[in-house]
Design an enzyme around this catalytic site. Structure first.
Site, PDB file in Angstrom:
ATOM      1  N   THR A   1      -3.664 -11.101   0.454  1.00 35.53           N
ATOM      2  CA  THR A   1      -2.940 -11.618  -0.722  1.00 35.53           C
ATOM      3  C   THR A   1      -1.453 -11.307  -0.516  1.00 35.53           C
ATOM      4  O   THR A   1      -0.916 -10.414  -1.156  1.00 35.53           O
ATOM      5  CB  THR A   1      -3.439 -10.959  -2.030  1.00 35.53           C
ATOM      6  OG1 THR A   1      -3.429  -9.524  -1.848  1.00 35.53           O
ATOM      7  CG2 THR A   1      -4.826 -11.410  -2.399  1.00 35.53           C
TER       8      THR A   1
ATOM      9  N   LEU B   1       5.628  12.824   0.912  1.00 33.89           N
ATOM     10  CA  LEU B   1       6.981  13.220   0.512  1.00 33.89           C
ATOM     11  C   LEU B   1       7.890  13.258   1.734  1.00 33.89           C
ATOM     12  O   LEU B   1       8.840  14.031   1.771  1.00 33.89           O
ATOM     13  CB  LEU B   1       6.961  14.604  -0.156  1.00 33.89           C
ATOM     14  CG  LEU B   1       6.639  14.675  -1.643  1.00 33.89           C
ATOM     15  CD1 LEU B   1       6.845  16.100  -2.156  1.00 33.89           C
ATOM     16  CD2 LEU B   1       7.476  13.704  -2.482  1.00 33.89           C
TER      17      LEU B   1
ATOM     18  N   LYS C   1       4.910   1.599  10.608  1.00 35.29           N
ATOM     19  CA  LYS C   1       4.579   3.022  10.695  1.00 35.29           C
ATOM     20  C   LYS C   1       3.902   3.253  12.038  1.00 35.29           C
ATOM     21  O   LYS C   1       3.495   2.282  12.697  1.00 35.29           O
ATOM     22  CB  LYS C   1       3.675   3.452   9.538  1.00 35.29           C
ATOM     23  CG  LYS C   1       2.265   2.868   9.579  1.00 35.29           C
ATOM     24  CD  LYS C   1       1.413   3.517   8.496  1.00 35.29           C
ATOM     25  CE  LYS C   1      -0.041   3.120   8.635  1.00 35.29           C
ATOM     26  NZ  LYS C   1      -0.894   3.713   7.620  1.00 35.29           N
TER      27      LYS C   1
ATOM     28  N   CYS D   1       1.273  -3.926   2.468  1.00 32.60           N
ATOM     29  CA  CYS D   1       0.631  -3.522   1.204  1.00 32.60           C
ATOM     30  C   CYS D   1       1.621  -2.998   0.163  1.00 32.60           C
ATOM     31  O   CYS D   1       1.870  -3.658  -0.837  1.00 32.60           O
ATOM     32  CB  CYS D   1      -0.439  -2.480   1.482  1.00 32.60           C
ATOM     33  SG  CYS D   1      -1.674  -3.060   2.661  1.00 32.60           S
TER      34      CYS D   1
HETATM   35  C1  UGA Z   1      -1.383   1.753   2.100  1.00 29.99           C
HETATM   36  C2  UGA Z   1      -2.124   2.840   1.313  1.00 29.99           C
HETATM   37  O1  UGA Z   1      -1.730   4.131   1.798  1.00 29.99           O
HETATM   38  C3  UGA Z   1      -3.639   2.681   1.463  1.00 29.99           C
HETATM   39  O2  UGA Z   1      -4.320   3.641   0.683  1.00 29.99           O
HETATM   40  C4  UGA Z   1      -4.014   1.260   1.010  1.00 29.99           C
HETATM   41  O3  UGA Z   1      -5.414   1.038   1.142  1.00 29.99           O
HETATM   42  C5  UGA Z   1      -3.252   0.257   1.840  1.00 29.99           C
HETATM   43  O4  UGA Z   1      -1.844   0.460   1.681  1.00 29.99           O
HETATM   44  C6  UGA Z   1      -3.632  -1.113   1.364  1.00 29.99           C
HETATM   45  O5  UGA Z   1      -3.298  -1.472   0.238  1.00 29.99           O
HETATM   46  O6  UGA Z   1      -4.372  -1.811   2.083  1.00 29.99           O
HETATM   47  P1  UGA Z   1      -0.744   1.412   4.677  1.00 29.99           P
HETATM   48  O7  UGA Z   1      -0.005   0.180   4.250  1.00 29.99           O
HETATM   49  O8  UGA Z   1      -1.628   1.351   5.867  1.00 29.99           O
HETATM   50  O9  UGA Z   1      -1.668   1.945   3.484  1.00 29.99           O
HETATM   51  O10 UGA Z   1       0.380   2.494   4.975  1.00 29.99           O
HETATM   52  P2  UGA Z   1       0.780   3.939   4.414  1.00 29.99           P
HETATM   53  O11 UGA Z   1       0.202   4.989   5.266  1.00 29.99           O
HETATM   54  O12 UGA Z   1       0.559   4.020   2.954  1.00 29.99           O
HETATM   55  O13 UGA Z   1       2.354   3.915   4.694  1.00 29.99           O
HETATM   56  C7  UGA Z   1       3.167   2.951   4.016  1.00 29.99           C
HETATM   57  C8  UGA Z   1       4.607   3.116   4.368  1.00 29.99           C
HETATM   58  O14 UGA Z   1       5.133   4.281   3.753  1.00 29.99           O
HETATM   59  C9  UGA Z   1       4.936   3.244   5.858  1.00 29.99           C
HETATM   60  O15 UGA Z   1       6.037   2.396   6.129  1.00 29.99           O
HETATM   61  C10 UGA Z   1       5.296   4.692   6.029  1.00 29.99           C
HETATM   62  O16 UGA Z   1       6.207   4.903   7.063  1.00 29.99           O
HETATM   63  C11 UGA Z   1       5.901   5.018   4.677  1.00 29.99           C
HETATM   64  N1  UGA Z   1       5.833   6.460   4.292  1.00 29.99           N
HETATM   65  C12 UGA Z   1       4.633   7.065   4.133  1.00 29.99           C
HETATM   66  C13 UGA Z   1       7.011   7.164   4.075  1.00 29.99           C
HETATM   67  O17 UGA Z   1       8.120   6.615   4.195  1.00 29.99           O
HETATM   68  N2  UGA Z   1       6.927   8.471   3.704  1.00 29.99           N
HETATM   69  C14 UGA Z   1       5.743   9.113   3.554  1.00 29.99           C
HETATM   70  O18 UGA Z   1       5.744  10.312   3.201  1.00 29.99           O
HETATM   71  C15 UGA Z   1       4.570   8.383   3.771  1.00 29.99           C
END
Ligand code: UGA
Length: 439
Positions: free
Chosen positions: A85, A254, A327, A264
């Site tokens: 989506t 954090l 990431k 997402c």
């Molecule tokens: C995210 C959610 O964490 C999942 O629980 C969810 O199921 C998924 O979206 C979804 O809706 O399908 P994801 O997109 O794989 O998962 O990535 P994340 O691990 O959440 O990271 C998202 C972004 O935040 C990355 O760009 C990462 O670098 C950034 N981030 C993460 C930070 O800048 N700081 C942090 O402390 C953690």
């Protein structure tokens, strides 16, 4: 159980393989012939640790097959809808084209007693609408909303061992028997004590967007603190450690830096605001606009820092960018902060040399104007500035002394607070990071 999975992208391909691993008979369906033909050869169409082995293992048992034929879902008792989506082209809302097409394709194949299980992230109200279509096509079929919480990079583990399962079911006997069927599907994780929440459609749909909004807010909170740290000379990493020791706050999510991207978090908070607007409760989510704005400002700040480090302009300067994916442990470049910063620098006239362990091809397809090289060492050759924008372990492990020999000038901007400043400075580098002073 006999299961079909409709949509074999990041979510569906992993879900299909994991369901087969749990012992079910699974048919994966997608309209994308290239994706299906890769999966039929047990090749993952994207980078996801553990998925290639899982595909090989489960396909060898004969329990997992893939097809582009919509009729292949026939005979399955449980149909998982796993299509994307994305953000709509001209608005913040979610583009529901794929969900609607998937359900429309499924309807003629539904049999009495079938369960249609929505896993896609959707605007609240979608399940109610789709349930009507399902019942109209097959009165004996039931729709359930069962949001997915997997993270890219950990998708296999998150699917086999979820930290909770949520079922949004209709009221009454149909809901009870639907929950019983899902209990059978998830018998293995449930037997490990995974918490299970059975609720109504609206709550189940909201749980997903609420969770992603909370995570995005947590990241933007610490990045807002990073702005304060930059204005005062404080250190955001120490601040995060210190507040994170309070168990009510927690240190996870954090990590200050370039902020969130991917397929997402960014589009989910925007779609949530768009939906709240339609529901007349836009004020309740107006803070998410600020969360989005803080996130965007980090990308601009990185560009400004690059300009500052290069004496005011990046024009004609050689900049090595480490990381293109949104990431580490992913080849996904959707709304990637790294790719966004690299693109802006290129637009400002910089000579950008980019590298990513897995995402070079995807990034090049989106940004053909950027130059891509295989390794950090190749990128660093002759660079006047290095930007670390995605914290892949192999970048974190780089030897600052060895790298200093390759560059034109040893200057690095750490966009993820992932490097040890003391080690880099000791090796002669000018080191700066988002949310930390110069020293
Ligand atoms: C995210 C959610 O964490 C999942 O629980 C969810 O199921 C998924 O979206 C979804 O809706 O399908 P994801 O997109 O794989 O998962 O990535 P994340 O691990 O959440 O990271 C998202 C972004 O935040 C990355 O760009 C990462 O670098 C950034 N981030 C993460 C930070 O800048 N700081 C942090 O402390 C953690």
């Amino acid at each position: 159980m006999h299961i079909s999975v409709i949509g074999c992208g990041y979510l569906g391909a992993v879900h299909a393989a994991c369901m087969a691993q749990l012992g079910h008979q699974v048919t994966g369906f997608d309209v994308d012939a290239a994706k299906i033909s890769a999966l039929q050869r047990a090749e993952a169409p994207f980078f996801e640790p553990g998925l290639p082995d899982l595909l090989a293992e489960t396909m060898a048992t004969g329990r997992l097959t893939f097809s582009t034929d919509p009729a292949s879902v026939q005979g399955a008792a449980v149909h998982f809808v796993c299509v994307g989506t994305p953000q709509a082209e001209n608005s913040n809302a979610a583009d529901m084209t794929y969900v609607d097409a998937a359900v429309t394709a499924l309807l003629p194949h539904l049999a009495d007693g079938d369960l249609v299980v929505g896993k896609s992230t959707v605007p609240v109200g979608t399940a109610e609408r789709l349930a009507e279509q399902v019942t109209a096509a097959q009165p004996g079929a039931t729709l359930v909303w069962n949001p997915e919480f997997l993270r890219e990079g950990f998708a296999v583990k998150d699917t086999l061992h979820p930290d909770r399962v949520v079922y949004g079911v209709p009221e009454g006997a149909a809901g009870e028997s639907a929950a019983a069927v899902l209990d059978e599907v998830y018998a293995a994780p449930l037997s490990e004590g995974t918490p299970r929440i059975v609720t109504d459609y609206a709550t189940a749909q909201l749980v997903k967007v609420a969770a992603n909004s909370f995570l995005a807010t947590k990241i933007s909170f610490i990045n807002a603190m990073a702005e304060l740290c930059e204005a005062t000379g404080a250190d955001v990493t120490q601040l995060a450690d210190a507040i994170g020791h309070d168990a009510r706050i927690g240190r996870r999510f954090l990590n200050a830096g370039l902020g969130f991207g991917g397929g997402c978090l960014p589009k989910d908070i925007r779609a949530f605001m768009a939906r709240a607007d339609e529901l007349g409760v836009d004020q309740a989510l107006s803070f998410l606009g600020e969360v989005d704005a803080i996130n965007g400002r980090r990308r601009e700040r990185m560009v400004t820092l690059a300009e500052e480090e290069l004496g005011g302009s990046v024009k004609g300067r050689r900049i090595a960018v480490l990381g293109a994916s949104f990431k580490p442990n992913s080849d996904d470049v959707r709304d990637s902060p790294a790719l966004d910063v690299a693109t802006k620098l290129e637009e400002l006239g910089a000579q950008v040399i980019m590298t990513d362990p897995e995402a070079n091809a995807n990034a090049k397809a989106r940004r053909p104007q950027l130059a891509f090289v295989p390794s950090a060492q190749d990128a660093a050759e002759g660079a006047e500035l290095i930007l670390l924008l995605t914290e892949w372990q192999e970048f974190v492990d780089l030897d600052p002394e060895a790298l200093a020999d390759l560059v034109d000038t040893p200057r690095i901007l750490d966009g993820r607070n992932a490097l040890d400043p003391a080690a880099w400075r000791a090796a002669g580098w000018t080191y700066r990071a988002l949310g930390r002073g110069k020293h």
